[in-house]
Design a protein around this motif. Structure first.
Motif, PDB file in Angstrom:
ATOM      1  N   ASN A  11       0.854  -1.180   0.000  1.00  0.00           N
ATOM      2  CA  ASN A  11       0.000   0.000   0.000  1.00  0.00           C
ATOM      3  C   ASN A  11       0.895   1.236   0.000  1.00  0.00           C
ATOM      4  OD1 ASN A  11      -1.887   1.987   0.284  1.00  0.00           O
ATOM      5  ND2 ASN A  11      -2.558   1.410   2.332  1.00  0.00           N
ATOM      6  N   MET A  12       1.055   1.833  -1.156  1.00  0.00           N
ATOM      7  CA  MET A  12       1.902   3.015  -1.280  1.00  0.00           C
ATOM      8  C   MET A  12       1.096   4.213  -1.757  1.00  0.00           C
ATOM      9  SD  MET A  12       5.522   1.472  -2.626  1.00  0.00           S
ATOM     10  CE  MET A  12       6.253   0.021  -1.854  1.00  0.00           C
ATOM     11  N   CYS A  13      -0.210   4.206  -1.424  1.00  0.00           N
ATOM     12  CA  CYS A  13      -1.092   5.279  -1.876  1.00  0.00           C
ATOM     13  C   CYS A  13      -0.671   6.645  -1.345  1.00  0.00           C
ATOM     14  CB  CYS A  13      -2.535   4.982  -1.463  1.00  0.00           C
ATOM     15  SG  CYS A  13      -3.270   3.617  -2.376  1.00  0.00           S
ATOM     16  N   ASP A  14      -0.148   6.681  -0.104  1.00  0.00           N
ATOM     17  CA  ASP A  14       0.279   7.966   0.444  1.00  0.00           C
ATOM     18  C   ASP A  14       1.361   8.606  -0.419  1.00  0.00           C
ATOM     19  OD1 ASP A  14      -1.496   7.767   2.505  1.00  0.00           O
ATOM     20  OD2 ASP A  14      -0.035   7.077   3.985  1.00  0.00           O
ATOM     21  N   TYR A  15       2.255   7.789  -0.951  1.00  0.00           N
ATOM     22  CA  TYR A  15       3.325   8.310  -1.804  1.00  0.00           C
ATOM     23  C   TYR A  15       2.772   8.847  -3.124  1.00  0.00           C
ATOM     24  CZ  TYR A  15       6.820   6.013   1.196  1.00  0.00           C
ATOM     25  OH  TYR A  15       7.612   5.632   2.243  1.00  0.00           O
TER      26      TYR A  15
END
Length: 369
Positions: free
Chosen positions: A229-233
């Motif tokens: 889960n790299m959605c914040d990036y």
């Protein structure tokens, strides 16, 4: 920065060599943030696109190991034609030895293609030279075509199509639809370039990131879900644009945070022609300590900010969210351009086809009229 920084009443001021003390400009404040918190670990810039190859990983020795899949010969093959920065934005200089042909082709098909679709007609309007020169733009409905030749820009449009508007003398307004693209895949295209210019001794910190881009299109509609889960990036992309005739050379920089600083571990910034992009490179292990912290960081000043010759050019900055894995269809690119002269030709297909032949471009077909 060579100027002395002074703090007065909690406000940053700068002492010029002349002795004059003045408030810091926004660009100086932004640059100070980065010089205080980061070190540059990779920096590449090129005005000369004469085809002379520079291998940014020139110290690696045979047998080569691919930095993306970890495989070596003879399981995979290596060539001298793997671009460290995408060729579609004009790179004909910077190459990689430590990327196998299989990864190069796979990532090009998956990610570069998405980046090209995101830029869409802007590559033609800004005359960005790719592998085969400046790409032509053709609308999906077949009613509009634009080509760039050594004579100028050739536009063909079916009457009433309303994709261009000569609303002001010497200015033309475009409203052109992009091809369908997936935002998360466009983000991964930039990650791929960041990992390509990364020094070998830093790659071990990005094993999860490399695994993530190796998932390809996993996580898209109807596909197996990603285990990361790299959605914040991918939800905070800085996109910048500067007006003018290709004012920026191709440049790419990579920054790593200094010890003890509470900022994202790695920053990648890219400039070419009229565009600038800045992203946080995902590094889950190094950024774990930032969980729960709010970090406000400015865009990194690059040539469009620091070159005196460009200080009066119009610039725009937007924050984009590319975390979605859903295809974006029919997005419209709006852009205004200035022109020196205009020659308008109207008539039946035979006349237009003859004109197109003289200009060295393909004509719109009669059944699209």
């Amino acid at each position: 920065m060579s100027d002395k920084i002074i703090t007065l009443d909690n406000t940053k001021w700068v002492e010029r060599p002349s002795g004059l003390i003045v408030p810091m400009t926004e660009t100086e404040k932004h640059m100070k943030f980065y010089t205080d918190n980061y070190d540059f670990i990779a920096k590449y810039s090129c005005n000369n696109q004469d085809g002379h190859k520079i291998f940014i990983d020139n110290t690696v020795k045979k047998p080569y190991r691919c930095r993306f899949c970890g495989k070596t010969e003879p399981e995979v093959q290596f060539s001298d034609n793997c671009h460290a920065i995408s060729e579609l934005i004009g790179n004909k200089t910077f190459f990689l030895k430590s990327e196998c042909e299989s990864c190069n082709k796979r990532f090009g098909k998956i990610y570069e293609d998405q980046f090209a679709k995101y830029l869409g007609p802007a590559r033609t309007l800004t005359q960005t030279r790719g592998k085969n020169g400046v790409p032509s733009y053709k609308s999906v409905d077949g009613k509009f075509r634009m080509d760039v030749t050594d004579k100028g820009v050739v536009i063909q449009e079916i009457s009433g199509n309303n994709k261009v508007d000569f609303k002001k003398p010497g200015e033309i307004s475009f409203k052109l639809p992009k091809d369908t693209y997936v935002p998360l895949m466009v983000f991964k295209a930039l990650i791929f370039m960041a990992l390509s210019i990364m020094p070998e001794n830093e790659l071990s910190n990005f094993t999860d990131t490399i695994d993530w881009i190796n998932e390809g299109d996993r996580g898209l509609i109807g596909k197996e879900q990603s285990k990361y889960n790299m959605c914040d990036y991918s939800s905070h992309i800085v996109e910048r644009f500067i007006a003018g005739a290709k004012p920026l050379p191709l440049s790419a920089v990579l920054l790593r945070r200094k010890a003890g600083k509470k900022v994202p571990y790695c920053i990648f910034a890219l400039e070419f022609d009229n565009y600038g992009f800045q992203i946080i490179v995902p590094c889950i292990g190094k950024d774990a300590e930032l969980v729960g912290h709010t970090i406000n960081f400015p865009f990194l000043p690059l040539l469009m900010d620091t070159n005196e010759q460009l200080k009066n050019c119009k610039k725009s900055t937007a924050i984009k969210d590319w975390s979605s894995n859903k295809p974006v269809k029919g997005e419209i690119l709006t852009m205004n351009l200035c022109y020196d002269y205009q020659v308008e030709i109207t008539g039946r297909y035979a006349n237009v086809a003859d004109m197109a032949k003289q200009e060295g471009v393909k004509p719109l077909k009669p059944n699209n009229r």
